[in-house]
Design an enzyme around this catalytic site. Sequence first.
Site, short mmCIF file in Angstrom:
data_model
loop_
_atom_site.label_atom_id
_atom_site.label_comp_id
_atom_site.label_asym_id
_atom_site.label_seq_id
_atom_site.Cartn_x
_atom_site.Cartn_y
_atom_site.Cartn_z
N CYS A 158 0.80 -1.22 0.00
CA CYS A 158 0.00 0.00 0.00
C CYS A 158 0.84 1.27 0.00
O CYS A 158 0.31 2.37 -0.15
CB CYS A 158 -0.91 0.02 1.23
SG CYS A 158 0.03 0.02 2.76
N CYS A 212 -0.85 -5.15 6.57
CA CYS A 212 -0.58 -3.98 7.40
C CYS A 212 0.25 -4.37 8.63
O CYS A 212 1.08 -3.57 9.09
CB CYS A 212 -1.88 -3.34 7.86
SG CYS A 212 -3.05 -3.05 6.52
FE1 FES Z 1 -1.23 0.44 4.41
FE2 FES Z 1 -2.71 -0.79 6.17
S1 FES Z 1 -3.32 -0.12 4.25
S2 FES Z 1 -0.62 -0.29 6.31
#
Ligand code: FES
Length: 129
Positions: A35, A104
Amino acid sequence: MEAYSEKVMEHFTNPRNVGEIENPDGCGTVGNAKCGDIMQMTIKVEHDIITDVKFKTFGCGAAIATSSMATEMVKGKTIDEALELTNKAVAEALDGLPPVKIHCSMLAEQAIHAAVADYKQKHPDKAAV
Ligand code: FES
């Protein structure tokens, strides 16, 4: 959408050990490949024991909750014990994470590893290899 456990929500709304240690003995910054979010951990180490740890993140709620829990889990542990901490153990301690948020929790594990690696590199004499 899957719900977060109460423990995740609790650590998200009231995260432990947020911030940055001044003059840390080790500092690790990692990015999440999935992400693009970023996590920084700073640690204070005495006699190979992590006496203090703080984190800062540009990450989501799950990253905040897992880092909060991870810092609680490594505080007071030796650096080698901290290296054994897995994101799975952190997720379990939080009563699980929704599968789409497992990535995450990698931030906390990797940031702690990076901070310990930094400590070992800066203190080759003290670090048990
Ligand atoms: Fe990036 Fe959770 S979406 S750390």
